[in-house]
Design an enzyme around this catalytic site. Structure first.
Site: not given
Ligand code: ADQ
Length: 458
Positions: A155, A364
């Protein structure tokens, strides 16, 4: 049809009160037709040897949760996974803290996952492991005699060999990846980096045509599977949530000011301190905005027990305080920095109510918030997405305002451009992005991955 067995560090049980996040939607959609087993850590820590997994069946899916010892969570999860692999794979060596003790705990937990999963496997299963916590899982399963196809999806970004070889055990990590049948990445450049590593360790001959690789006797697929969101579900959620009390109160509190929003896990990869600096520069360079805009940043502490995360929280509190101290008025607070969690649907309602979405990570894998921002917008009057070129999402959302997050003044100028962009231009940029996220939604992602895994079997 084969049963799908998903393995992730954390097992995410469905809850009535919360919409499932990206990973859960993708995994569950892949299991919808053929049923499946989802195996992972249930989040509980114990101080003895973990026993057999607890099994729960819900909606045709079996959830198998194991417990982990508190010391293992500290060394494997907070340690090797989040203080070694996470910073290394994000090219942020300042927070890279390798120790042999952590590496051993990481190996042991992967062995434990394999041992506890093995008795639950059936002959025709397809196994799909997720993310950097579980890189050695296929090797440990193979040692137990597992011959079923095993896929791995990363991811987060994958680093170039010149970065990866900082890890003393990088060769083991690469060998472990070659024990999978399908290795999936978010973007072409992650795949290119993986190729650089495989060629370095095993020679250029290991790279075959058609996205295949050969190491020793093993041939496997290494390909790109950009993750997406459930576009229609997010749209619906955003429309519904916009009518709720909590979102209405937030909008009322703006008293007509334009809203810029950031929603992130509090993580140093998300570029939050620089984003706050860029906002200060916007207020300095374009004082017409004083009193006319509000920036809401939602960033709950996600890994509070890792030292680097406490540092970043302090830095953000200071930055927000400095900006508010300097620019605020009796009836206006420039930044509202919220260190708390909201339900997913409320967040989607907030995104819909925003004029500008700020997604400026320094690195990211994908960034699903960028895609959710697009999905949540009102097509008749859409907001503008400011997106870092360092996020995987920038490869698909090419009509966002693309910025280099290190150039904070350029980010400030992008904010100004977004705040003053005409409706026709906003609509045009939005339509192209909506197309892109629809073409490649979460269902397409899980379908393509499982089909690739199935084709390996044939
Ligand atoms: P993450 O770094 O956790 O994931 P991201 O892709 O930005 O982040 O978000 C994943 C989910 O978490 C989204 O559905 C988002 O709405 C939710 N989320 C983010 N911030 C939040 C908050 N403050 N409160 C509640 N919910 C929140 C990792 C990788 C990413 C990749 C994902 C999926 O780091 O690059 O996109 O996995 O593969």
């Amino acid at each position: 049809m084969n049963r799908l067995v998903c393995v992730s560090n954390r097992l995410i049980m469905p809850r009535k009160t919360a919409a499932p996040g990206g990973l859960a939607v993708g995994v569950l959609s892949a299991m919808k037709h053929s049923g499946g087993l989802w195996f992972g850590w249930g989040g509980e820590t114990i101080d003895r040897e973990p026993g057999d997994p607890d099994l729960h069946v819900r909606g045709g899916v079996t959830y198998a949760a194991i417990d982990l010892r508190a010391t293992d969570v500290e060394l494997y999860y907070n340690g090797h996974a989040n203080s070694v692999l996470w910073p290394l794979f994000h090219y942020l060596l300042k927070d890279f803290n390798f120790t042999r003790e952590q590496q051993n705990a990481y190996e042991n937990v992967n062995r434990l996952f394999a041992q506890k999963l093995h008795p639950l496997l059936k002959r025709d299963d397809l196994i799909w492991a997720h993310d950097y916590h579980l890189i050695p899982l296929a090797s440990r399963l193979r040692e137990l005699g597992v011959t079923q196809p095993i896929g791995f999806f990363l991811h987060i970004p994958f680093p170039h060999i010149e970065m990866l070889r900082t890890l003393p055990t990088y060769a083991e990590l690469l060998r472990d990846l070659t024990n999978y049948d399908v290795v999936g990445f978010q973007t072409e450049s992650d795949l290119q980096s993986f190729r650089s590593c495989i060629a370095h360790l095993f020679g250029a001959d290991a790279i075959l045509p058609d996205r295949r690789m050969r190491v020793g006797e093993r041939t496997f697929v290494a390909d790109v599977f950009p993750i997406g969101v459930d576009v229609e579900a997010v749209r619906k959620e955003a429309i519904e949530a916009r009518k709720t009390e909590v979102v209405k109160r937030m909008v009322d509190s703006l008293v007509g000011r334009k809203l810029m929003i950031g929603v992130d896990r509090l993580d140093y990869s998300k570029g939050l301190v620089r984003r706050f600096t860029a906002y200060q520069q916007l207020l300095e360079a374009f004082p017409d905005n004083l009193g006319r805009i509000t920036y809401i940043q939602i960033a709950p502490l996600s890994r509070g027990d890792v030292h680097a995360y406490i540092e970043i929280r302090n830095a953000l509190e200071q930055e927000a305080g400095r900006t508010n101290g300097r620019f605020a008025d009796a009836d206006w607070t420039p930044i509202r920095y919220l260190n708390r969690n909201y339900p997913h649907d409320t967040l989607m309602g907030f995104l819909r109510a925003s004029h500008v979405g700020l997604v400026t990570p320094v690195r990211d894998g994908m960034n699903l918030v960028a895609k959710e921002f697009v999905a949540s917008q009102d097509e008749t009057d859409p907001g503008v997405l400011i997106l870092s070129t360092m996020a995987g999402a920038a490869r698909e959302l090419t009509t966002a305002l693309l910025v280099n997050p290190y150039d904070t003044l350029a980010v400030a100028h992008a904010m100004q451009a977004a705040l003053s962009m005409s409706l026709p231009e906003r609509r045009e940029r939005f339509a192209a992005m909506l197309d892109a996220i629809r073409k490649n939604d979460i269902y397409a992602w899980s379908r393509r991955f499982t089909e690739t895994l199935e084709s390996v079997k044939r």
